[in-house]
Design a protein around this motif. Structure first.
Motif, mmCIF file in Angstrom:
data_model
loop_
_atom_site.group_PDB
_atom_site.id
_atom_site.type_symbol
_atom_site.label_atom_id
_atom_site.label_comp_id
_atom_site.label_asym_id
_atom_site.label_seq_id
_atom_site.Cartn_x
_atom_site.Cartn_y
_atom_site.Cartn_z
ATOM 1 N N ARG A 78 -20.203 -60.896 46.912
ATOM 2 C CA ARG A 78 -20.172 -62.357 46.773
ATOM 3 C C ARG A 78 -19.709 -62.785 45.385
ATOM 4 N N THR A 79 -20.084 -62.041 44.371
ATOM 5 C CA THR A 79 -19.625 -62.345 43.017
ATOM 6 C C THR A 79 -18.111 -62.197 42.951
ATOM 7 N N THR B 147 -15.167 -65.109 42.249
ATOM 8 C CA THR B 147 -14.081 -64.950 41.283
ATOM 9 C C THR B 147 -12.732 -65.184 41.954
ATOM 10 N N ARG B 148 -12.540 -64.624 43.138
ATOM 11 C CA ARG B 148 -11.275 -64.814 43.871
ATOM 12 C C ARG B 148 -11.088 -66.291 44.246
ATOM 13 N N ALA B 149 -12.157 -66.932 44.682
ATOM 14 C CA ALA B 149 -12.055 -68.354 45.036
ATOM 15 C C ALA B 149 -11.666 -69.170 43.810
ATOM 16 N N LEU B 150 -12.256 -68.850 42.672
ATOM 17 C CA LEU B 150 -11.906 -69.539 41.436
ATOM 18 C C LEU B 150 -10.424 -69.332 41.112
ATOM 19 N N THR C 227 -14.829 -65.708 50.277
ATOM 20 C CA THR C 227 -13.825 -66.412 49.474
ATOM 21 C C THR C 227 -13.267 -67.575 50.270
ATOM 22 N N MET C 228 -12.950 -67.319 51.540
ATOM 23 C CA MET C 228 -12.430 -68.378 52.406
ATOM 24 C C MET C 228 -13.464 -69.489 52.582
ATOM 25 N N ASP C 229 -14.740 -69.113 52.784
ATOM 26 C CA ASP C 229 -15.802 -70.116 52.921
ATOM 27 C C ASP C 229 -15.856 -71.009 51.683
#
Length: 136
Positions: free
Chosen positions: A4-5, A9-12, A44-46
């Motif tokens: 999840r961490t 990071t990927r979402a950011l 990340t998609m969520d």
């Protein structure tokens, strides 16, 4: 580093790139899938979908409660960290509130200025205090 961490990071990264390019976050994800062999974690998609769908409301909350710091004056990274943290805090019941705040602060420690972690912590803590009335 937990899955999840890494997803945060990927979402950011996706949201930051989209903002810098004035493009859709979903176009950025599509490009990553087409141009690399990078797999996109479902969380990340969520996060991306959640932040994009609630961004107007989240930005209103951030603008209202960030004393003396309009959104446009905040560093881009801080603004996106706050959006992710606020979405997890306010709209994702799978993540405990304190974890949402802590993870956002850790992102700020790693990716932003020395002052950013305390700013992120203070603003998300304020939203946490006000959560019942914000979601009423």
């Amino acid at each position: 580093m937990s899955a999840r961490t890494k997803a945060r990071t990927r979402a950011l990264e996706v949201l930051f790139e989209a903002e810098q390019r004035s493009a859709s976050a979903f176009d950025m994800i599509k490009a990553r899938r087409e141009q690399t062999d990078q797999t996109i974690n479902p969380y990340t998609m969520d996060l991306v979908e959640g932040v994009v769908s609630m961004q107007e409301t989240i930005d209103e909350f951030l603008s209202t409660y960030s004393q003396g710091w309009p959104l446009e004056r905040m560093p881009s990274v801080d603004r996106i960290i706050l959006r992710i943290g606020a979405w997890e805090l306010l709209y994702n019941d799978d993540v405990p509130d304190k974890v949402a705040i802590s993870e956002a602060v850790e992102l700020a420690k790693t990716l932003s200025t020395d002052e950013s972690p305390s700013f992120v912590n203070g603003l998300l803590s304020r939203l946490h205090q006000l959560k019942p009335s914000l979601l009423a």
